[in-house]
Write a protein that holds these residues in place. Structure first.
Motif, PDB file in Angstrom:
ATOM      1  N   CYS A   1       8.987  13.501  41.652  1.00  0.00           N
ATOM      2  CA  CYS A   1       8.414  13.165  42.959  1.00  0.00           C
ATOM      3  C   CYS A   1       8.694  14.228  44.002  1.00  0.00           C
ATOM      4  O   CYS A   1       8.414  14.049  45.189  1.00  0.00           O
ATOM      5  N   GLY A   2       9.243  15.343  43.571  1.00  0.00           N
ATOM      6  CA  GLY A   2       9.443  16.446  44.514  1.00  0.00           C
ATOM      7  C   GLY A   2      10.820  16.428  45.142  1.00  0.00           C
ATOM      8  O   GLY A   2      11.519  15.416  45.129  1.00  0.00           O
ATOM      9  N   GLY A   3      11.217  17.568  45.672  1.00  0.00           N
ATOM     10  CA  GLY A   3      12.499  17.688  46.359  1.00  0.00           C
ATOM     11  C   GLY A   3      13.502  18.523  45.595  1.00  0.00           C
ATOM     12  O   GLY A   3      14.441  19.042  46.177  1.00  0.00           O
ATOM     13  N   ALA A   4      13.314  18.655  44.283  1.00  0.00           N
ATOM     14  CA  ALA A   4      14.251  19.449  43.478  1.00  0.00           C
ATOM     15  C   ALA A   4      13.536  19.967  42.245  1.00  0.00           C
ATOM     16  O   ALA A   4      12.532  19.391  41.812  1.00  0.00           O
ATOM     17  N   VAL A   5      14.080  21.044  41.697  1.00  0.00           N
ATOM     18  CA  VAL A   5      13.529  21.526  40.429  1.00  0.00           C
ATOM     19  C   VAL A   5      13.992  20.592  39.312  1.00  0.00           C
ATOM     20  O   VAL A   5      14.881  19.759  39.504  1.00  0.00           O
ATOM     21  N   HIS A   6      13.375  20.732  38.147  1.00  0.00           N
ATOM     22  CA  HIS A   6      13.727  19.857  37.028  1.00  0.00           C
ATOM     23  C   HIS A   6      15.133  20.145  36.495  1.00  0.00           C
ATOM     24  O   HIS A   6      15.657  21.249  36.653  1.00  0.00           O
ATOM     25  N   ASP A   7      15.651  19.164  35.799  1.00  0.00           N
ATOM     26  CA  ASP A   7      16.807  19.382  34.938  1.00  0.00           C
ATOM     27  C   ASP A   7      16.207  19.841  33.605  1.00  0.00           C
ATOM     28  O   ASP A   7      15.353  19.134  33.045  1.00  0.00           O
ATOM     29  N   PRO A   8      16.617  21.007  33.071  1.00  0.00           N
ATOM     30  CA  PRO A   8      16.005  21.503  31.831  1.00  0.00           C
ATOM     31  C   PRO A   8      16.063  20.473  30.691  1.00  0.00           C
ATOM     32  O   PRO A   8      15.188  20.465  29.816  1.00  0.00           O
ATOM     33  N   GLU A   9      17.062  19.582  30.740  1.00  0.00           N
ATOM     34  CA  GLU A   9      17.194  18.527  29.720  1.00  0.00           C
ATOM     35  C   GLU A   9      15.910  17.688  29.596  1.00  0.00           C
ATOM     36  O   GLU A   9      15.490  17.336  28.497  1.00  0.00           O
ATOM     37  N   GLU A  10      15.313  17.367  30.774  1.00  0.00           N
ATOM     38  CA  GLU A  10      14.108  16.513  30.769  1.00  0.00           C
ATOM     39  C   GLU A  10      12.981  17.217  30.012  1.00  0.00           C
ATOM     40  O   GLU A  10      12.220  16.593  29.275  1.00  0.00           O
ATOM     41  N   ILE A  11      12.897  18.508  30.235  1.00  0.00           N
ATOM     42  CA  ILE A  11      11.824  19.279  29.587  1.00  0.00           C
ATOM     43  C   ILE A  11      12.104  19.380  28.093  1.00  0.00           C
ATOM     44  O   ILE A  11      11.204  19.233  27.256  1.00  0.00           O
ATOM     45  N   LEU A  12      13.400  19.557  27.760  1.00  0.00           N
ATOM     46  CA  LEU A  12      13.795  19.646  26.347  1.00  0.00           C
ATOM     47  C   LEU A  12      13.438  18.350  25.612  1.00  0.00           C
ATOM     48  O   LEU A  12      12.886  18.378  24.503  1.00  0.00           O
ATOM     49  N   THR A  13      13.719  17.234  26.244  1.00  0.00           N
ATOM     50  CA  THR A  13      13.397  15.938  25.636  1.00  0.00           C
ATOM     51  C   THR A  13      11.896  15.852  25.354  1.00  0.00           C
ATOM     52  O   THR A  13      11.472  15.407  24.276  1.00  0.00           O
ATOM     53  N   ALA A  14      11.101  16.308  26.310  1.00  0.00           N
ATOM     54  CA  ALA A  14       9.640  16.251  26.136  1.00  0.00           C
ATOM     55  C   ALA A  14       9.195  17.183  25.011  1.00  0.00           C
ATOM     56  O   ALA A  14       8.270  16.857  24.245  1.00  0.00           O
ATOM     57  N   ILE A  15       9.830  18.351  24.919  1.00  0.00           N
ATOM     58  CA  ILE A  15       9.465  19.297  23.856  1.00  0.00           C
ATOM     59  C   ILE A  15       9.725  18.643  22.490  1.00  0.00           C
ATOM     60  O   ILE A  15       8.888  18.701  21.575  1.00  0.00           O
ATOM     61  N   LYS A  16      10.890  17.986  22.374  1.00  0.00           N
ATOM     62  CA  LYS A  16      11.238  17.326  21.096  1.00  0.00           C
ATOM     63  C   LYS A  16      10.229  16.241  20.761  1.00  0.00           C
ATOM     64  O   LYS A  16       9.796  16.102  19.620  1.00  0.00           O
ATOM     65  N   GLU A  17       9.842  15.518  21.780  1.00  0.00           N
ATOM     66  CA  GLU A  17       8.857  14.444  21.609  1.00  0.00           C
ATOM     67  C   GLU A  17       7.511  15.025  21.144  1.00  0.00           C
ATOM     68  O   GLU A  17       6.897  14.507  20.206  1.00  0.00           O
ATOM     69  N   ALA A  18       7.113  16.118  21.766  1.00  0.00           N
ATOM     70  CA  ALA A  18       5.829  16.742  21.426  1.00  0.00           C
ATOM     71  C   ALA A  18       5.843  17.317  20.016  1.00  0.00           C
ATOM     72  O   ALA A  18       4.810  17.353  19.340  1.00  0.00           O
ATOM     73  N   ALA A  19       7.028  17.737  19.563  1.00  0.00           N
ATOM     74  CA  ALA A  19       7.124  18.388  18.247  1.00  0.00           C
ATOM     75  C   ALA A  19       7.109  17.387  17.102  1.00  0.00           C
ATOM     76  O   ALA A  19       6.959  17.765  15.935  1.00  0.00           O
ATOM     77  N   LYS A  20       7.285  16.106  17.409  1.00  0.00           N
ATOM     78  CA  LYS A  20       7.361  15.073  16.355  1.00  0.00           C
ATOM     79  C   LYS A  20       6.075  14.973  15.566  1.00  0.00           C
ATOM     80  O   LYS A  20       4.995  15.121  16.129  1.00  0.00           O
TER      81      LYS A  20
END
Ligand SMILES: Cc1ncc(C[n+]2csc(CCOP(=O)(O)OP(=O)(O)O)c2C)c(N)n1
Ligand code: SF4
Ligand SMILES: [Mg+2]
Lengths: 392, 325
Positions: free
Chosen positions: A373-392
Motif C-alpha cells: 500500500c505504499g510508504g516503504a520498499v518491499h522486504d525481499p522475503e515477500e518477493i522470494l516467497t512469490a518466486i517460489k510460488e511461481a516456480a511450483k
C-alpha cells in the motif's frame, strides 16, 4: 515527410562533467540541463522540490530561466507556452501536483508539444504519505488525462539513471513531440549515490526538428501515425495556430468524427508503431528461466536480493527491469509468457503494472503480484516467497 | 448560391476585407452571434496593431476557452487556443521563452477571473509583461449563459434563474490591487478608446489589463430582457461616463447601473524579466548573462565588447511607482 531526429552533442555550458555524490532529484535537474533544457516552471512539493531548487540555483549561470508558478496547473501551462516559444522545458512534481496537471497534459498531447514532467512518487491517495515512497501513479501516467492518447514513461532506479533518463526523456519528447514522464519515487529521489556526468561531447542530444520551409506554408501537424511534423517557434513569422480542439494539419479546429479518427489514431500510433525504438528494458538470466521477475524503479533493486536468494536455492529466475514502462514492451511479455512458469511482479502499489502483465500473459503462465500500500520498499522475503510460488 | 459563386464571393470578400491582414480569412465566417461584442474588440485590436507599427511576426495571441477564447483561432498571429482559464500561464511561458514577443491574452470574464483567477492575480503581481484583454459580457457565453464572477447582483443567469445573489468582482479594482501597472475599462461602444488603450498597452512594458464591457446578445441580454445589441449600445451611451484616473475602489458595476470607464491606472514598475535581470546582475555580477536580451540590448553589448568596454548595458528600469493616471 519522415525525418530523423537531429542529434548533436550537449552544450558544455549546462554539463557539470565529472563524478558527483548527489541524490536523484538533483541528478534530474543536471540531466535536464545537459539535455539543453533552459526553462523550468514548477511548484514546490515533497519529495520533488530539490529538482526545482537545483534548477533555480544553476540557471542564472547557464542562460536559463526558472520560475516558481502559482500552482502546478500554471507550471505545466507555462511549459506549453515555453515550448512554443522555442525552449526545451521541464517541470517536476509529486502525486497531488501530478493530479492537477492532468488537463494540460492532455493539451500537450493534443498539441503535440514536447516537454518533460518528472513525478517523484509518494504515497497516496490524496496528501497520503508526503515523505514516503510509492509507485502508485503508474496508471495515472498512462490514463490520467481524459480521452484516448499515448505518452511515454521512463522509470529510473538510481540517481545515475535519473541523470541519464532525463536526457533520454528530452530526446524522446523531441523525437515524438510528446510529453515524457520520468516516474521516479521518493527513495530514488532522496538517495545519494555516485553520479558520473560525462563530458559534454559524449552526451547525445536530440535537437528540436525546426521547420525550414517558406513562410505561409507551415503545417504544425501531419497525421501519419509514424512521425511528427517539424516545429516552429512563436516570433519566427510562420503565424502558427494550435488548439486543444480536434484540428486539421493547419492546426485549425475541425470538429468532425472523421477528423478525430485521424488525430487520435495518429497520437496513438506514433507511439505504438515505434515501441521497439522507444522501449528499453534490462534483462538478466531470462534464457531458460522458469520465473521472471518484472520490476521497475527502486523495486527492481530490492528484487535483485530475492532473485539472488532464489538462484542460490537452485531456482531458474530471470529479471526483466522495465526502464520504459509506457509504452509497455507487450511483445516481449507475450513471448516470455509462452516459455516460463510464471511472472512475479513486485510494485509499491496495490497492483498496477501487474494488470498489464496479466493481460499480455493471457493465461499462458502464472502472474503473481507482490503488492503493497505504499510508504516503504518491499522486504525481499515477500518477493522470494512469490518466486517460489511461481516456480511450483 | 452554388458553390462556385459562393467561393468567388468568398475570395472577393477575403481580398477586399480591410481586416484581411489581421484575420485568418480562410476561417471565416466566425462563430459569434449577430450583435455579439467580441468581434468589435478584435477590430479595435487589429486597428491598434496597425497603428502601433509593431512587427506582426513578433506578436502572439493566447486564449483560453469560451466564445472569447475563439479569438486566438481567428487572428493571423502566432496563436494558441489553450484550456479554460489557463491562457495567462501559457502566455507567461511563451513570453519568458522568447522575450522579444509581445504577448496578448484574449479572455472572457469567466475564463480570466473564475477558473483562471489565480493566474490573473499572480501575473499582475509579477508585473508579467503581457497585454490582457478581458471581454466582460457578465456571463459564460459558450456554455449557455451561466453566472460568472462578474455577473451583477440581481441579474438573471441560467444558474441563477431567480436572480444573482452573489457579489461580483470589480475587475479594475482586482487588477489594481494585485499589481497591474496599466488598467483601463471601456464599453464596446468606445471602439476608438479601446484601440487607443490597446495601442498604449502594446507600446509599454508590464502587466496591462483592459476590460471591455460587451453585450452577449443571445444569452445575457435576452435572459435579462435587455433587448438586442443596439439596446446595449444605448445603455453604454446613456450610462457610461469617462473618468480617467478614477479610484478603482469606486468603479463597481451594478445591474444596469452607471458605468465608470477610462484609464484608471498607468504606472511604471520593473517587469518580471527586468527584475530577474537586475537582481541577478547585482548579486552575481559580471558573470551573469542577461536573460532574454532584446535585439537592442544584444547590439549594445556587442558594441561594448568591440570597443573594449566591459560594462553590460543596464536593463531599462524605472521605479517610479507614482500613479500618473
Ligand atoms: C475545465 C473546464 N471547465 C469547464 C469548461 C466549460 N466551459 C467552456 S467555456 C466556459 C465559460 C466561458 O465563459 P467566459 O470565459 O466568460 O467566455 P465567453 O464565452 O462568455 O466569451 C466554460 C465554463 C471547460 N471547457 N473546461
Ligand atoms: S453566446 Fe453570447 S458571447 Fe457567445 S457569441 Fe453569442 S452573443 Fe457572443
Ligand atoms: Mg463571458
Amino acid at each position: 515527410m519522415s525525418q530523423l531526429p537531429h542529434k548533436v552533442t550537449a552544450d558544455p555550458k549546462g554539463v557539470e562533467s565529472g563524478p558527483h555524490f548527489m541524490d536523484g532529484d538533483h541528478a534530474l535537474a543536471e540531466g535536464a540541463l545537459a539535455a539543453g533544457c533552459r526553462f523550468f516552471a514548477g511548484y514546490p512539493i515533497t519529495p520533488s522540490t530539490e529538482t526545482a531548487e537545483r534548477f533555480a540555483e544553476r540557471c542564472p549561470s547557464v542562460g536559463g530561466l526558472f520560475i516558481q508558478m502559482e500552482d502546478e496547473i500554471a507550471s505545466i501551462a507555462a511549459l506549453i507556452g515555453g515550448a512554443w516559444g522555442g525552449q526545451k522545458v521541464m517541470t517536476v512534481t509529486s502525486g497531488p501536483g501530478f493530479s492537477l496537471m492532468m488537463e494540460n497534459i492532455g493539451l500537450a498531447v493534443m498539441t503535440e508539444t514536447p516537454m518533460v514532467i518528472a513525478n517523484v512518487q509518494r504515497g497516496g491517495p490524496s496528501t497520503g504519505l508526503p515523505t514516503l515512497t510509492a509507485q502508485q501513479d503508474m496508471m495515472q501516467a498512462r490514463w490520467g488525462s481524459h480521452g484516448d492518447y499515448r505518452a511515454i514513461s521512463l522509470v529510473p532506479d538510481s540517481p545515475q539513471e535519473c541523470f541519464d533518463l532525463a536526457i533520454e526523456a528530452f530526446n524522446l519528447s523531441e523525437t515524438y513531440r510528446v510529453p515524457v514522464f520520468i516516474m521516479t519515487d521518493e527513495t530514488v529521489g532522496h538517495m545519494h549515490e555516485k553520479v558520473v556526468i560525462p563530458p559534454a561531447d559524449q552526451i547525445e542530444v536530440v535537437e528540436r526538428n525546426w521547420y525550414k520551409g517558406p513562410k505561409g506554408e507551415y503545417r504544425p501537424y501531419q497525421f501519419t501515425g509514424k512521425d511528427v511534423a517539424p516545429m516552429v517557434k512563436a516570433g519566427d513569422g510562420h503565424r502558427f495556430h494550435v488548439t486543444g480542439l480536434t484540428h486539421d494539419e493547419r492546426g485549425y479546429p475541425a470538429l468532425t468524427p472523421e477528423q478525430n479518427v485521424k488525430v487520435v489514431s495518429h497520437l496513438i500510433n506514433k507511439i505504438d508503431s515505434n515501441v521497439d525504438k522507444i522501449s528499453r528494458v534490462e534483462e538478466d538470466g531470462i534464457e531458460g528461466a522458469d520465473v521472471v521477475v518484472v520490476s521497475y524503479g527502486i523495486t527492481s533493486r530490492i528484487a535483485i536480493r530475492a532473485v539472488q536468494e532464489a538462484r542460490k536455492s537452485g531456482l531458474k529466475v530471470g529479471v526483466l527491469r522495465l526502464i520504459t514502462v509506457w509504452p509497455l514492451c507487450e511483445n516481449k511479455i507475450r513471448e516470455l509468457a509462452g516459455k516460463i512458469k510464471g511472472f512475479v511482479v513486485p510494485e509499491i502499489n496495490y497492483g498496477q503494472i501487474v494488470l498489464e502483465i496479466e493481460r499480455c500473459a493471457a493465461g499462458k503462465c502464472k502472474v503473481i503480484s507482490v503488492n503493497s500500500c505504499g510508504g516503504a520498499v518491499h522486504d525481499p522475503e515477500e518477493i522470494l516467497t512469490a518466486i517460489k510460488e511461481a516456480a511450483k | 448560391m452554388n458553390d462556385v459563386a459562393r467561393n468567388m464571393d468568398d475570395a472577393t470578400f477575403r481580398q477586399q476585407n480591410p481586416m484581411a491582414e489581421f484575420l485568418r480569412m480562410e476561417r471565416m465566417p466566425h462563430i459569434w452571434c449577430p450583435g455579439c461584442g467580441i468581434g468589435s474588440v478584435v477590430t479595435s485590436f487589429a486597428e491598434a496593431v496597425k497603428e502601433s507599427g509593431l512587427d506582426m511576426d513578433k506578436i502572439a495571441v493566447v486564449s483560453g476557452i469560451g466564445c472569447t477564447g475563439r479569438v486566438a483561432g481567428y487572428v493571423k498571429f502566432d496563436s494558441l487556443h489553450t484550456t479554460h482559464g489557463r491562457a495567462i500561464p501559457v502566455a507567461t511561458g511563451l513570453k519568458l521563452a522568447n522575450p522579444e514577443l509581445k504577448v496578448v491574452v484574449f479572455s472572457g470574464d469567466g475564463d480570466l477571473t473564475s477558473i483562471g483567477g489565480n493566474h490573473f492575480i499572480h501575473a499582475a503581481r509579477r508585473n508579467m509583461d503581457l497585454v490582457v484583454i478581458c471581454v466582460n459580457n457578465f456571463t459564460y457565453g459558450m456554455t449557455g449563459g451561466q453566472m460568472t464572477p462578474t455577473t451583477p447582483t440581481t441579474a438573471n443567469a441560467s444558474t441563477t434563474p431567480y436572480g444573482n445573489y452573489e457579489y461580483p468582482f470589480s475587475l479594475p479594482f482586482l487588477a489594481d490591487a494585485a499589481g497591474a501597472t496599466y488598467v483601463a475599462r471601456w464599453t464596446s461602444l468606445n471602439a476608438r478608446n479601446i484601440t487607443e488603450s490597446i495601442g498604449e498597452a502594446l507600446n509599454r512594458k508590464g502587466f496591462s489589463f483592459i476590460e471591455v464591457i460587451t453585450p452577449c446578445t443571445t444569452l445575457y441580454q435576452r435572459r435579462n430582457r435587455l433587448g438586442d445589441g443596439l439596446d446595449a449600445m444605448q445603455y453604454y451611451h446613456d450610462d457610461a461616463d469617462i473618468e480617467h484616473g478614477a479610484d478603482t475602489r469606486t468603479v463597481d458595476i451594478t445591474f444596469q447601473g452607471k458605468l465608470k470607464t477610462g484609464k484608471f491606472v498607468d504606472r511604471q514598475k520593473p517587469t518580471y524579466l527586468d527584475a530577474v535581470n537586475t537582481h541577478y546582475a547585482n548579486v552575481i555580477g559580471d558573470d551573469y548573462e542577461l536573460y532574454g536580451k532584446t535585439p537592442m540590448e544584444k547590439k549594445a553589448e556587442e558594441d561594448a565588447k568591440k570597443h573594449g568596454i566591459d560594462d553590460l548595458p543596464e536593463p531599462e528600469l524605472t521605479c517610479d511607482s507614482e500613479d500618473d493616471a
